[in-house]
Scaffold this motif. Structure first.
Motif, PDB file in Angstrom:
ATOM      1  N   ILE A   1       0.849  -1.202   0.000  1.00  0.00           N
ATOM      2  CA  ILE A   1       0.000   0.000   0.000  1.00  0.00           C
ATOM      3  C   ILE A   1       0.884   1.252   0.000  1.00  0.00           C
ATOM      4  O   ILE A   1       0.659   2.184  -0.774  1.00  0.00           O
ATOM      5  N   ALA A   2       1.915   1.242   0.867  1.00  0.00           N
ATOM      6  CA  ALA A   2       2.796   2.415   0.964  1.00  0.00           C
ATOM      7  C   ALA A   2       3.508   2.659  -0.365  1.00  0.00           C
ATOM      8  O   ALA A   2       3.704   3.809  -0.780  1.00  0.00           O
ATOM      9  N   PHE A   3       3.873   1.563  -1.041  1.00  0.00           N
ATOM     10  CA  PHE A   3       4.557   1.698  -2.332  1.00  0.00           C
ATOM     11  C   PHE A   3       3.628   2.360  -3.362  1.00  0.00           C
ATOM     12  O   PHE A   3       4.021   3.269  -4.081  1.00  0.00           O
ATOM     13  N   GLY A   4       2.392   1.901  -3.372  1.00  0.00           N
ATOM     14  CA  GLY A   4       1.414   2.482  -4.291  1.00  0.00           C
ATOM     15  C   GLY A   4       1.164   3.953  -3.981  1.00  0.00           C
ATOM     16  O   GLY A   4       1.126   4.790  -4.896  1.00  0.00           O
ATOM     17  N   VAL A   5       1.019   4.254  -2.701  1.00  0.00           N
ATOM     18  CA  VAL A   5       0.801   5.651  -2.290  1.00  0.00           C
ATOM     19  C   VAL A   5       2.008   6.497  -2.685  1.00  0.00           C
ATOM     20  O   VAL A   5       1.869   7.624  -3.181  1.00  0.00           O
ATOM     21  N   GLY A   6       3.206   5.930  -2.511  1.00  0.00           N
ATOM     22  CA  GLY A   6       4.432   6.652  -2.844  1.00  0.00           C
ATOM     23  C   GLY A   6       4.503   6.994  -4.320  1.00  0.00           C
ATOM     24  O   GLY A   6       4.845   8.115  -4.700  1.00  0.00           O
ATOM     25  N   ILE A   7       4.153   6.015  -5.155  1.00  0.00           N
ATOM     26  CA  ILE A   7       4.181   6.263  -6.604  1.00  0.00           C
ATOM     27  C   ILE A   7       3.154   7.336  -6.964  1.00  0.00           C
ATOM     28  O   ILE A   7       3.415   8.240  -7.767  1.00  0.00           O
ATOM     29  N   GLY A   8       1.986   7.243  -6.346  1.00  0.00           N
ATOM     30  CA  GLY A   8       0.943   8.244  -6.577  1.00  0.00           C
ATOM     31  C   GLY A   8       1.407   9.633  -6.164  1.00  0.00           C
ATOM     32  O   GLY A   8       1.195  10.618  -6.879  1.00  0.00           O
ATOM     33  N   ALA A   9       2.061   9.703  -4.993  1.00  0.00           N
ATOM     34  CA  ALA A   9       2.541  10.998  -4.490  1.00  0.00           C
ATOM     35  C   ALA A   9       3.622  11.557  -5.414  1.00  0.00           C
ATOM     36  O   ALA A   9       3.680  12.771  -5.667  1.00  0.00           O
ATOM     37  N   LEU A  10       4.468  10.656  -5.944  1.00  0.00           N
ATOM     38  CA  LEU A  10       5.525  11.083  -6.866  1.00  0.00           C
ATOM     39  C   LEU A  10       4.908  11.677  -8.140  1.00  0.00           C
ATOM     40  O   LEU A  10       5.319  12.737  -8.617  1.00  0.00           O
ATOM     41  N   ALA A  11       3.904  10.967  -8.646  1.00  0.00           N
ATOM     42  CA  ALA A  11       3.247  11.448  -9.872  1.00  0.00           C
ATOM     43  C   ALA A  11       2.574  12.793  -9.620  1.00  0.00           C
ATOM     44  O   ALA A  11       2.711  13.735 -10.419  1.00  0.00           O
ATOM     45  N   MET A  12       1.896  12.904  -8.469  1.00  0.00           N
ATOM     46  CA  MET A  12       1.215  14.163  -8.146  1.00  0.00           C
ATOM     47  C   MET A  12       2.243  15.271  -7.915  1.00  0.00           C
ATOM     48  O   MET A  12       2.041  16.415  -8.342  1.00  0.00           O
ATOM     49  N   GLY A  13       3.351  14.915  -7.244  1.00  0.00           N
ATOM     50  CA  GLY A  13       4.416  15.888  -7.005  1.00  0.00           C
ATOM     51  C   GLY A  13       4.979  16.435  -8.308  1.00  0.00           C
ATOM     52  O   GLY A  13       5.200  17.642  -8.454  1.00  0.00           O
ATOM     53  N   LEU A  14       5.196  15.530  -9.252  1.00  0.00           N
ATOM     54  CA  LEU A  14       5.712  15.955 -10.562  1.00  0.00           C
ATOM     55  C   LEU A  14       4.728  16.890 -11.260  1.00  0.00           C
ATOM     56  O   LEU A  14       5.113  17.896 -11.850  1.00  0.00           O
ATOM     57  N   ARG A  15       3.451  16.562 -11.184  1.00  0.00           N
ATOM     58  CA  ARG A  15       2.430  17.392 -11.841  1.00  0.00           C
ATOM     59  C   ARG A  15       2.383  18.787 -11.218  1.00  0.00           C
ATOM     60  O   ARG A  15       2.258  19.779 -11.915  1.00  0.00           O
TER      61      ARG A  15
ATOM     62  N   GLU B   1      -0.799  20.437 -12.838  1.00  0.00           N
ATOM     63  CA  GLU B   1      -1.989  20.218 -12.019  1.00  0.00           C
ATOM     64  C   GLU B   1      -2.717  21.547 -11.859  1.00  0.00           C
ATOM     65  O   GLU B   1      -2.226  22.464 -11.203  1.00  0.00           O
ATOM     66  N   ARG B   2      -3.880  21.651 -12.449  1.00  0.00           N
ATOM     67  CA  ARG B   2      -4.606  22.934 -12.436  1.00  0.00           C
ATOM     68  C   ARG B   2      -5.424  23.124 -11.169  1.00  0.00           C
ATOM     69  O   ARG B   2      -5.719  24.243 -10.780  1.00  0.00           O
ATOM     70  N   THR B   3      -5.836  22.005 -10.545  1.00  0.00           N
ATOM     71  CA  THR B   3      -6.777  22.146  -9.428  1.00  0.00           C
ATOM     72  C   THR B   3      -6.132  22.697  -8.162  1.00  0.00           C
ATOM     73  O   THR B   3      -6.775  23.293  -7.337  1.00  0.00           O
ATOM     74  N   GLY B   4      -4.827  22.486  -7.981  1.00  0.00           N
ATOM     75  CA  GLY B   4      -4.179  22.887  -6.734  1.00  0.00           C
ATOM     76  C   GLY B   4      -3.511  24.243  -6.833  1.00  0.00           C
ATOM     77  O   GLY B   4      -4.114  25.284  -6.593  1.00  0.00           O
ATOM     78  N   GLY B   5      -2.239  24.231  -7.238  1.00  0.00           N
ATOM     79  CA  GLY B   5      -1.454  25.459  -7.179  1.00  0.00           C
ATOM     80  C   GLY B   5      -1.609  26.378  -8.374  1.00  0.00           C
ATOM     81  O   GLY B   5      -1.011  27.454  -8.422  1.00  0.00           O
TER      82      GLY B   5
END
Lengths: 302, 318
Positions: free
Chosen positions: A276-290, A296-300
């Motif tokens: 689970i942590a690995f999946g979350v990490g990959i997701g966070a990496l992808a979101m971080g890159l965006r 990423e238009r919705t956040g910053g």
């Protein structure tokens, strides 16, 4: 000259506490900040977005470079870096405390933003006598009184004898006021809110934990074993019974409750949590890159 | 209508108010009649105790206190136990927080209470500035802890604490921080937390300094990952971990008592003494029986619900 070398010599970034210089610096920083905010507010949207994207990229690029760029190993303060790689590495390392300070300061602005938001919403509600406006009054009174007593308590500890106030016997009115509001009210209510969860857990477990399938049976028995292992008395009795029955047989000793629960933890629990942590990490990496690349238009995005 | 319900239906539909009252009674009774529950400490708790006791007297450790009273049921007891060990072992502490703005104040209040307890017992006061400094709260945990990996001094730059007779003074003027520039200059970093700051610490400081945790029971399984991969040297999880710690403070590890019995054995360590006769019991001893009753009730409620379901099914088939 290294602009980031700041730890020893008092300079613009590290001036004596309560000095004229530091107050001027704070005032100047505040004015510059206000000007930047106003500039961003009145800037046309098509120009604002590239500015925000540029700042985000620079901020993110620093952390990426700090992580991947080789840092000088055991470089003493008196030593000069040799070569461009070491120089850049040292520059990035030296900049770290300044970037951390800026980052912390920007984060702290959220506190001001939060207070501004609270005040604007609740003052409006009170002035218009909207539904539940009395709660807004309580909230604002709590906000002001907590800030007042908290700050007064802090000020009372500023003097040379401030450490004496660590002992309750030396407290004055403001210290008792802070204690009543912070420890007597806020912290107790905080704990009470958290403890309410116990009632919901019990009620939910009673209503929802049904053995309706093989999967549910496995889940329930696994949970039961792990929960029982956390009960010292149960584990003690179970283990003692197994020890007596095993009579020195190593295989049977594996059936001690703590052994079974430990095996479940080591094999199933940690591996699934890692997944689970690995999946979350990959997701966070992808979101971080965006976010870093302003995709990423919705956040910053501006 | 209630009279027409079958036993199975009745067992499945106990009113929540009844459950709540039983829970209150079940969890309150042990508070008035504290009992010592037999216990075998987890290996992770033994490792935490051993790593705390391995710090040499006079050394200074980093201590992230990232809990507030929302998790005080577990965290306050853990904080008190860890601090008691460090105080008795004459280890100095640098307190900081990245988890919650309230956390430094809560930690200082807890230390003040421990100090009152020490003074009442005729022990030496654990003095601010000489034995511990509070660096305060850092609003951006990720950046601060990352910065600590490069230089603790730079990360704590400009941070002040109360020095006796001098008022607010730069923390680096405290004798306990002398010569400690990098995180590797500290023998141990302890994190008592009820939030994700444990993850942030491991992600950024693992391998640079030995790290030990005291976390809430909910965080235990996640923290077990770091322990299993040896990224942390030990941890106490929830009330069980706290009770383990209190027991270890009383019995030590591989430490024979007067009659020669060893309460806690471990093949990893030599004899590690405890602190018998001192105040070792605290929240763990008070709350652990309560946990037994609460968990016992939870299991009972699940069993009753399932019996009700099976009875209803059996009744339906007839």
């Amino acid at each position: 000259m290294n602009l980031f070398l700041q730890s020893k010599v008092p300079n613009f970034w590290a001036q004596p506490f309560n000095s004229q210089g530091i107050w001027m610096g704070v005032l100047g920083g505040l004015l510059v900040g206000i000007l930047i905010f106003l500039g961003l507010m009145f800037m046309p949207a098509q120009f604002r977005r590239p500015v925000v994207a540029f700042c985000t990229f620079i901020g993110g690029a620093y952390w990426v470079l700090l992580y991947i760029f080789p840092a000088p190993i055991d470089l003493q303060k008196t030593e000069m870096p040799t070569g461009p790689v070491e120089s850049i590495g040292k520059w990035l390392t030296d900049a770290n405390p300044v970037v951390v300070s800026i980052s912390g300061t920007v984060t702290a602005f959220m506190l001001g933003l939060g207070i501004f938001s609270l005040l604007s919403i609740h003052l409006k509600r009170i002035s218009r006598r909207q539904k539940d406006w009395a709660y807004s009054v309580i909230l604002l009174v709590s906000l002001v009184s907590m800030a007042f007593f908290g700050y007064a308590d802090y000020i009372s500890r500023q003097g040379p004898d401030g450490t004496k106030l660590d002992l309750q016997a030396n407290w004055g009115f403001v210290n008792y006021g802070r204690d009543l509001l912070f420890d007597g009210l806020l912290q107790q209510m905080d704990a009470a809110m958290f403890s309410v969860i116990a009632f919901y857990i019990l009620s939910a477990a009673y209503r929802a934990f049904r053995i309706r399938s093989i999967e549910a049976t496995i889940l329930l028995s696994t949970a039961l074993l792990v929960i029982l292992s956390l009960m010292g008395a149960v584990a003690f009795v179970w283990n003692d019974a197994v020890k007596n029955m095993a009579n020195g047989n190593d295989f049977l000793m594996n059936f001690q409750l703590t052994e079974i629960a430990g095996w479940i933890r080591r094999t199933f629990e940690t591996s699934s949590l890692r997944g689970i942590a690995f999946g979350v990490g990959i997701g966070a990496l992808a979101m971080g890159l965006r976010i870093w690349l302003s995709l990423e238009r919705t956040g910053g995005g501006a | 209508m209630n009279g027409q319900k079958s036993l199975g239906e009745v067992l499945q539909s106990l009113p929540k108010q009844v459950l709540y009252i039983i829970l209150i009674v079940f969890t309150s009774v042990p508070l008035f009649f504290p009992v010592k529950v037999p216990n075998q400490p987890l290996e992770s708790s033994v490792d935490l105790y051993a790593s705390l006791m391995a710090v040499k007297p006079g050394e200074t450790v980093l201590f992230a206190s990232d809990w507030t009273n929302s998790t005080r049921g577990e965290s306050l007891g853990q904080f008190n136990s860890v601090m008691r060990i460090l105080m008795r072992h004459n280890v100095n502490v640098v307190l900081y927080s990245t988890g919650d703005a309230q956390a430094p104040r809560v930690a200082q209040d807890a230390i003040a209470k421990l100090n009152e307890e020490r003074i009442a017992a005729g022990q030496k006061e654990y003095k601010r500035w000489e034995n511990f400094v509070s660096v305060g709260f850092f609003s951006n945990g990720e950046a601060t802890i990352n910065g600590m990996g490069t230089s603790v001094r730079s990360s704590f730059n400009g941070k002040k604490d109360f020095a006796p007779g001098r008022g607010l003074t730069d923390v680096y003027e405290s004798p306990i921080l002398k010569g400690r520039e990098k995180v590797s200059d500290f023998p141990l970093l302890i994190v008592v937390t009820g939030s994700k700051t444990s993850n942030i610490t491991v992600e950024r400081l693992s391998g640079k300094v030995p790290i030990a945790f005291a976390v809430t029971g909910v965080m235990g399984p996640e923290t077990g990952n770091f322990y299993q991969s040896q990224q942390i040297v030990g941890f106490a999880s929830g009330l069980k971990g706290l009770y383990d710690l209190e027991g270890l403070m009383e019995d030590g590890v591989n430490n024979p008592d007067k009659s020669g019995n060893i309460a806690v054995k471990s093949s990893k360590y030599g004899p590690i003494p405890g602190f018998p006769g001192e105040k070792n019991d605290g929240q763990g001893k008070r709350y652990y029986p309560t946990l037994h009753f609460a968990v016992g009730l939870l299991i009972l409620a699940v069993i009753i619900g399932n019996i009700g379901m099976f009875l209803s099914r059996a009744g339906g088939r007839k």
